[in-house]
Design an enzyme around this catalytic site. Structure first.
Site, PDB file in Angstrom:
ATOM      1  N   TYR A  77      12.517  -5.935 -16.346  1.00  0.00           N
ATOM      2  CA  TYR A  77      12.929  -5.332 -17.622  1.00  0.00           C
ATOM      3  C   TYR A  77      11.855  -5.564 -18.685  1.00  0.00           C
ATOM      4  O   TYR A  77      11.379  -4.613 -19.319  1.00  0.00           O
ATOM      5  CB  TYR A  77      14.272  -5.925 -18.071  1.00  0.00           C
ATOM      6  CG  TYR A  77      14.603  -5.570 -19.503  1.00  0.00           C
ATOM      7  CD1 TYR A  77      14.889  -4.251 -19.855  1.00  0.00           C
ATOM      8  CD2 TYR A  77      14.620  -6.534 -20.508  1.00  0.00           C
ATOM      9  CE1 TYR A  77      15.163  -3.914 -21.176  1.00  0.00           C
ATOM     10  CE2 TYR A  77      14.902  -6.207 -21.817  1.00  0.00           C
ATOM     11  CZ  TYR A  77      15.173  -4.893 -22.142  1.00  0.00           C
ATOM     12  OH  TYR A  77      15.439  -4.571 -23.453  1.00  0.00           O
ATOM     13  N   THR A 131      11.299  -5.496 -26.848  1.00  0.00           N
ATOM     14  CA  THR A 131      12.231  -6.604 -26.664  1.00  0.00           C
ATOM     15  C   THR A 131      11.535  -7.957 -26.724  1.00  0.00           C
ATOM     16  O   THR A 131      10.350  -8.071 -26.354  1.00  0.00           O
ATOM     17  CB  THR A 131      12.923  -6.463 -25.290  1.00  0.00           C
ATOM     18  OG1 THR A 131      13.624  -7.665 -24.976  1.00  0.00           O
ATOM     19  CG2 THR A 131      11.926  -6.222 -24.161  1.00  0.00           C
TER      20      THR A 131
HETATM   21  N1  UFG Z   1      25.667 -16.615 -22.331  1.00  0.00           N
HETATM   22  C1  UFG Z   1      26.660 -17.475 -21.913  1.00  0.00           C
HETATM   23  N2  UFG Z   1      27.840 -16.927 -21.485  1.00  0.00           N
HETATM   24  C2  UFG Z   1      28.059 -15.579 -21.465  1.00  0.00           C
HETATM   25  C3  UFG Z   1      27.043 -14.725 -21.890  1.00  0.00           C
HETATM   26  C4  UFG Z   1      25.839 -15.281 -22.324  1.00  0.00           C
HETATM   27  O1  UFG Z   1      26.506 -18.686 -21.906  1.00  0.00           O
HETATM   28  O2  UFG Z   1      29.142 -15.154 -21.044  1.00  0.00           O
HETATM   29  C5  UFG Z   1      24.397 -17.203 -22.815  1.00  0.00           C
HETATM   30  C6  UFG Z   1      23.203 -16.765 -21.986  1.00  0.00           C
HETATM   31  O3  UFG Z   1      23.053 -17.581 -20.869  1.00  0.00           O
HETATM   32  C7  UFG Z   1      22.085 -16.896 -23.002  1.00  0.00           C
HETATM   33  C8  UFG Z   1      22.764 -16.574 -24.341  1.00  0.00           C
HETATM   34  O4  UFG Z   1      24.155 -16.722 -24.111  1.00  0.00           O
HETATM   35  O5  UFG Z   1      21.646 -18.202 -23.035  1.00  0.00           O
HETATM   36  C9  UFG Z   1      22.501 -15.168 -24.790  1.00  0.00           C
HETATM   37  O6  UFG Z   1      22.753 -14.290 -23.710  1.00  0.00           O
HETATM   38  P1  UFG Z   1      22.859 -12.707 -23.860  1.00  0.00           P
HETATM   39  O7  UFG Z   1      23.194 -12.155 -22.518  1.00  0.00           O
HETATM   40  O8  UFG Z   1      23.770 -12.379 -25.000  1.00  0.00           O
HETATM   41  O9  UFG Z   1      21.409 -12.269 -24.331  1.00  0.00           O
HETATM   42  P2  UFG Z   1      19.979 -12.595 -23.671  1.00  0.00           P
HETATM   43  O10 UFG Z   1      19.327 -13.582 -24.588  1.00  0.00           O
HETATM   44  O11 UFG Z   1      20.055 -12.924 -22.245  1.00  0.00           O
HETATM   45  O12 UFG Z   1      19.332 -11.155 -23.727  1.00  0.00           O
HETATM   46  C10 UFG Z   1      18.736 -10.645 -24.857  1.00  0.00           C
HETATM   47  C11 UFG Z   1      18.778  -9.137 -24.812  1.00  0.00           C
HETATM   48  C12 UFG Z   1      17.992  -8.631 -23.655  1.00  0.00           C
HETATM   49  C13 UFG Z   1      16.599  -9.200 -23.717  1.00  0.00           C
HETATM   50  C14 UFG Z   1      16.636 -10.707 -23.800  1.00  0.00           C
HETATM   51  C15 UFG Z   1      15.257 -11.262 -24.015  1.00  0.00           C
HETATM   52  O13 UFG Z   1      20.120  -8.700 -24.711  1.00  0.00           O
HETATM   53  O14 UFG Z   1      17.927  -7.210 -23.714  1.00  0.00           O
HETATM   54  O15 UFG Z   1      17.427 -11.098 -24.914  1.00  0.00           O
HETATM   55  O16 UFG Z   1      15.226 -12.633 -23.885  1.00  0.00           O
HETATM   56  F1  UFG Z   1      15.893  -8.876 -22.626  1.00  0.00           F
END
Ligand code: UFG
Length: 329
Positions: A141, A117
């Site tokens: 994680y 990841t």
């Molecule tokens: N976000 C929102 N509103 C929401 C959901 C997400 O604003 O309802 C934002 C989050 O704050 C983030 C972006 O959208 O800034 C992306 O969020 P995600 O939850 O879609 O994905 P992440 O970047 O947090 O997570 C991904 C993978 C994880 C991994 C991570 C590593 O899904 O498995 O990247 O940085 F660990």
């Protein structure tokens, strides 16, 4: 030459099974169905319901199906959950992976492809981030995955097994033929959430922070289409089979979109202006992370086909409609 896919009934794993099957490969799935679905595995692919940390079961499977390669997806993947339950993450993602690798070595498995990841980088100093960037995971994680990367490095030095570590950035979209997609209930991923808001399956959505040091203040991510990601694994498998050295590659398009940009695309593709609330930052979010992808393109000759956010969103919308109708039906 049979390939074992752990977690093959889950979101990314099921797309992997489709890609292997489409490529004419023999494939077997091991999944405990904790988050995966029986229907996500095609009827002609054997599905063993069980735990990849069950050494007796895995050893028996490796022998029975004469497995030569393992693609290991099965894992817990929710960052905040890992903060609340680190031992659960270290058990499932790290300790059980160690057991799986031991079985692989014992059975003479030649190739091991591991789902890692972008979380291993934490909040990178510069973007796009290359594989040689300092690794500073910010969550249990990320650390649970990084420890498996380290184990594989050591094991590959001591045993004939070779590995490909693939570091996924933000996986999204669905099978272009509509055979699978992101089906996890209560998923928290941005595109899934925005698509559900567009279809009225949830009452609008929140933007977690608009005060980041990014062009519009919202977080920037690199969204990779799930079938392109599965293709990266096929390419890695062929690379290892042809004798390639163990390798670690980022999987992304090397292009970032902000949360606000993604929401604008979902609104325009769906034609629905759903409510969007600006909320505070979500703990642990890096401000921007974008994949440097030169290595995967040159070493594995990976050629993505769906590098188009509108297309990814369209696939996610179609899948969400299908999933909703399936539940209603
Ligand atoms: N976000 C929102 N509103 C929401 C959901 C997400 O604003 O309802 C934002 C989050 O704050 C983030 C972006 O959208 O800034 C992306 O969020 P995600 O939850 O879609 O994905 P992440 O970047 O947090 O997570 C991904 C993978 C994880 C991994 C991570 C590593 O899904 O498995 O990247 O940085 F660990």
């Amino acid at each position: 030459m049979t390939v074992l896919v752990t977690g093959g009934a889950g979101y990314i794993g099921s797309h992997m099974v489709l890609a292997l099957r489409d490529a004419g490969e023999r494939v077997v799935v091991l999944d405990n169905l904790s988050t995966g679905f029986r229907w996500a595995v095609p009827d002609d692919v054997p599905l063993i319901v069980g735990d990849f940390g069950d050494g007796d079961l895995v050893t028996e499977m490796l022998k029975r199906y004469q497995i030569e390669s393992i693609i290991h997806f099965a894992a817990k993947i929710v960052v905040p959950e890992s903060v609340a339950d680190p031992l659960g993450y270290y058990l499932n993602n790290t300790a059980k992976a160690r057991q799986l690798i031991e079985c692989a070595v014992g059975a003479g498995v030649g190739q091991f492809i591991f789902s890692s990841t972008a979380a291993v980088y934490g909040d990178p100093e510069q973007n796009p981030v290359t594989e040689d960037e300092t690794l500073k995971p910010m969550s249990p994680y990320g650390r649970s995955k990084l420890m498996v990367e380290w184990m594989l490095q050591d094991v590959a030095k001591a045993h004939p097994l070779r590995y490909a570590v693939l570091r996924y950035f933000n996986v999204a979209g669905a099978d272009p033929q509509g055979r699978s997609g992101q089906s996890t209930p209560n998923a928290t991923h941005l595109i899934k959430v925005a698509v559900q808001a567009a279809l009225g399956h949830r009452n609008g959505m929140d933007v977690f922070g608009t005060d980041y040091p990014t062009p519009d203040g919202s977080c920037v991510r690199d969204y990779i289409q799930v079938s392109d990601l599965a293709q990266a694994h096929l390419d890695a498998l062929n690379y290892l089979r042809e004798g390639g050295e163990s390798i670690t590659c980022n999987c992304g398009y090397s292009r970032g979109f902000s949360v606000l940009e993604v929401i604008a695309v979902v609104k325009s593709v769906s034609g629905v202006d759903f409510p969007v609330r600006i909320s505070g930052r979500r703990p642990g979010d890096p401000s921007a992370i974008v994949a440097g992808n030169a290595r995967i393109k040159s070493a594995l000759n990976w050629q993505p086909r769906y590098d188009d956010l509108k297309l990814i969103v369209d696939q996610a919308l179609n899948w969400e409609r299908r999933l909703h109708n399936r539940k209603a039906g």
